[in-house]
Design a protein around this motif. Structure first.
Motif, PDB file in Angstrom:
ATOM      1  N   ILE A 137       7.079   1.447   4.126  1.00 46.47           N
ATOM      2  CA  ILE A 137       8.384   1.398   4.803  1.00 46.47           C
ATOM      3  C   ILE A 137       9.369   0.620   3.931  1.00 46.47           C
ATOM      4  CG2 ILE A 137       9.640   0.381   6.763  1.00 46.47           C
ATOM      5  CD1 ILE A 137       7.175   1.147   8.504  1.00 46.47           C
ATOM      6  N   GLY A 138       8.936  -0.491   3.411  1.00 42.08           N
ATOM      7  CA  GLY A 138       9.792  -1.295   2.537  1.00 42.08           C
ATOM      8  C   GLY A 138      10.251  -0.532   1.317  1.00 42.08           C
ATOM      9  N   HIS A 139       9.344   0.214   0.722  1.00 36.95           N
ATOM     10  CA  HIS A 139       9.718   0.958  -0.484  1.00 36.95           C
ATOM     11  C   HIS A 139      10.616   2.151  -0.165  1.00 36.95           C
ATOM     12  CE1 HIS A 139       8.026  -1.208  -3.802  1.00 36.95           C
ATOM     13  NE2 HIS A 139       7.068  -1.581  -2.967  1.00 36.95           N
ATOM     14  N   TYR A 140      10.593   2.622   1.073  1.00 39.22           N
ATOM     15  CA  TYR A 140      11.559   3.636   1.499  1.00 39.22           C
ATOM     16  C   TYR A 140      12.974   3.054   1.397  1.00 39.22           C
ATOM     17  CZ  TYR A 140      14.381   6.466   4.637  1.00 39.22           C
ATOM     18  OH  TYR A 140      15.389   7.224   5.169  1.00 39.22           O
ATOM     19  N   TYR A 141      13.136   1.822   1.870  1.00 38.83           N
ATOM     20  CA  TYR A 141      14.443   1.151   1.787  1.00 38.83           C
ATOM     21  C   TYR A 141      14.801   0.779   0.348  1.00 38.83           C
ATOM     22  CZ  TYR A 141      14.702   0.891   6.829  1.00 38.83           C
ATOM     23  OH  TYR A 141      14.778   1.232   8.160  1.00 38.83           O
ATOM     24  N   GLU A 142      13.802   0.437  -0.420  1.00 41.32           N
ATOM     25  CA  GLU A 142      14.034   0.054  -1.816  1.00 41.32           C
ATOM     26  C   GLU A 142      14.436   1.261  -2.658  1.00 41.32           C
ATOM     27  OE1 GLU A 142      14.519  -2.535  -4.741  1.00 41.32           O
ATOM     28  OE2 GLU A 142      13.334  -3.336  -3.097  1.00 41.32           O
ATOM     29  N   LYS A 143      13.931   2.420  -2.259  1.00 45.43           N
ATOM     30  CA  LYS A 143      14.143   3.651  -3.025  1.00 45.43           C
ATOM     31  C   LYS A 143      13.550   3.539  -4.434  1.00 45.43           C
ATOM     32  CE  LYS A 143      18.209   5.111  -0.372  1.00 45.43           C
ATOM     33  NZ  LYS A 143      17.566   4.874   0.842  1.00 45.43           N
ATOM     34  N   ALA A 144      12.412   2.886  -4.484  1.00 46.68           N
ATOM     35  CA  ALA A 144      11.654   2.746  -5.727  1.00 46.68           C
ATOM     36  C   ALA A 144      10.172   2.730  -5.364  1.00 46.68           C
ATOM     37  CB  ALA A 144      12.029   1.461  -6.453  1.00 46.68           C
ATOM     38  N   LYS A 145       9.381   3.313  -6.233  1.00 51.04           N
ATOM     39  CA  LYS A 145       7.945   3.363  -5.963  1.00 51.04           C
ATOM     40  C   LYS A 145       7.320   1.971  -6.138  1.00 51.04           C
ATOM     41  CE  LYS A 145       6.942   4.944 -10.626  1.00 51.04           C
ATOM     42  NZ  LYS A 145       6.399   6.000 -11.444  1.00 51.04           N
ATOM     43  N   PRO A 146       6.187   1.738  -5.476  1.00 50.45           N
ATOM     44  CA  PRO A 146       5.500   0.455  -5.628  1.00 50.45           C
ATOM     45  C   PRO A 146       5.123   0.176  -7.086  1.00 50.45           C
ATOM     46  CG  PRO A 146       4.604   1.678  -3.770  1.00 50.45           C
ATOM     47  CD  PRO A 146       5.527   2.620  -4.502  1.00 50.45           C
ATOM     48  N   ALA A 147       5.162  -1.084  -7.457  1.00 54.47           N
ATOM     49  CA  ALA A 147       4.915  -1.504  -8.837  1.00 54.47           C
ATOM     50  C   ALA A 147       3.524  -1.124  -9.325  1.00 54.47           C
ATOM     51  CB  ALA A 147       5.118  -3.012  -8.967  1.00 54.47           C
ATOM     52  N   PHE A 148       2.535  -1.142  -8.438  1.00 59.01           N
ATOM     53  CA  PHE A 148       1.163  -0.890  -8.879  1.00 59.01           C
ATOM     54  C   PHE A 148       0.945   0.552  -9.320  1.00 59.01           C
ATOM     55  CE2 PHE A 148       0.744   0.415  -4.478  1.00 59.01           C
ATOM     56  CZ  PHE A 148      -0.121   1.492  -4.544  1.00 59.01           C
ATOM     57  N   LEU A 149       1.859   1.460  -8.966  1.00 56.55           N
ATOM     58  CA  LEU A 149       1.698   2.846  -9.402  1.00 56.55           C
ATOM     59  C   LEU A 149       1.875   2.984 -10.910  1.00 56.55           C
ATOM     60  CD1 LEU A 149       3.468   4.774  -6.507  1.00 56.55           C
ATOM     61  CD2 LEU A 149       1.005   4.494  -6.901  1.00 56.55           C
ATOM     62  N   ASP A 150       2.617   2.071 -11.512  1.00 59.76           N
ATOM     63  CA  ASP A 150       2.781   2.075 -12.968  1.00 59.76           C
ATOM     64  C   ASP A 150       1.834   1.112 -13.670  1.00 59.76           C
ATOM     65  OD1 ASP A 150       4.799   4.001 -13.042  1.00 59.76           O
ATOM     66  OD2 ASP A 150       6.355   2.498 -12.667  1.00 59.76           O
ATOM     67  N   ASP A 151       1.392   0.078 -12.951  1.00 65.78           N
ATOM     68  CA  ASP A 151       0.527  -0.946 -13.549  1.00 65.78           C
ATOM     69  C   ASP A 151      -0.356  -1.521 -12.447  1.00 65.78           C
ATOM     70  OD1 ASP A 151      -0.655  -3.145 -14.754  1.00 65.78           O
ATOM     71  OD2 ASP A 151       1.223  -4.049 -15.421  1.00 65.78           O
ATOM     72  N   ILE A 152      -1.613  -1.139 -12.445  1.00 63.29           N
ATOM     73  CA  ILE A 152      -2.539  -1.529 -11.375  1.00 63.29           C
ATOM     74  C   ILE A 152      -2.666  -3.042 -11.230  1.00 63.29           C
ATOM     75  CG2 ILE A 152      -4.673  -1.474 -12.721  1.00 63.29           C
ATOM     76  CD1 ILE A 152      -4.312   0.029  -9.230  1.00 63.29           C
ATOM     77  N   SER A 153      -2.437  -3.790 -12.310  1.00 68.83           N
ATOM     78  CA  SER A 153      -2.537  -5.252 -12.232  1.00 68.83           C
ATOM     79  C   SER A 153      -1.474  -5.846 -11.307  1.00 68.83           C
ATOM     80  CB  SER A 153      -2.445  -5.883 -13.623  1.00 68.83           C
ATOM     81  OG  SER A 153      -1.127  -5.802 -14.124  1.00 68.83           O
TER      82      SER A 153
END
Length: 178
Positions: free
Chosen positions: A114-130
């Motif tokens: 839900i938060g990332h819907y408002y952010e309009k950006a994908k979660p950080a872990f999708l690019d870097d699992i760490s």
């Protein structure tokens, strides 16, 4: 290993929206608690002492945070020790369950998305699992900043995060036109 400034600025670059940040203050602790509850169900015997998997995970995670930034690691210890204590307590009462952990885990992720819907950006872990390990660390940094602590850290990561976000937005715009 990336520095705390690099890790936190990467994470913050997709966590600039106030609503997203609020949902993360709910979602991340729920996810962490549920993972530690699941791990508490795994019992290991080490040198004659039976220890929950949650305790075993806590040690390397706290060492990692300590290496990144010792002051934030103190805050993380204040946050993490009650989580491990509560999940270990629940295990010993016999009330710990996989279903409870999975339900709390799912609710936590609902808040995240839900938060990332408002952010309009994908979660950080999708690019870097760490970045999964940086989420709680990032929230602790945000608490420090709200309290007026670690101002130099805040002044280091925020401009970098905004620059990274701008680059992300420009990249998205270029892809959209192609």
């Amino acid at each position: 290993m990336k520095s705390a400034i690099e890790q936190l600025s990467d994470y913050k670059s997709v966590h600039l929206n106030a609503t997203n940040l609020k949902t993360h203050f709910v979602g991340i602790p729920l996810i962490i608690w549920s993972i530690f509850l699941l791990l508490s169900l795994l019992r290991l015997e080490i040198a004659g002492l039976v220890v929950g998997g949650s305790v075993l995970l806590l040690i390397p995670v706290m060492l990692y945070y300590l290496l990144l930034h010792w002051r934030l690691a103190i805050g993380m210890a204040v946050f993490m020790v009650p989580i491990v204590a509560s999940t270990e307590w629940l295990y010993h009462t016999g009330e710990a369950s996989v279903w409870l952990a999975l339900l709390v885990f799912a609710v936590g992720w609902v808040f995240q998305f839900i938060g990332h819907y408002y952010e309009k950006a994908k979660p950080a872990f999708l690019d870097d699992i760490s970045q999964l390990f940086i989420g709680p660390f990032f929230l602790m940094a945000e608490i420090y900043f709200m309290l007026g602590w670690a101002k130099s850290l805040e002044h280091s990561i925020t401009p970098l995060a905004k620059d990274k976000r701008l680059l992300l937005e420009q990249t998205k715009a270029v892809r959209a036109t192609n």
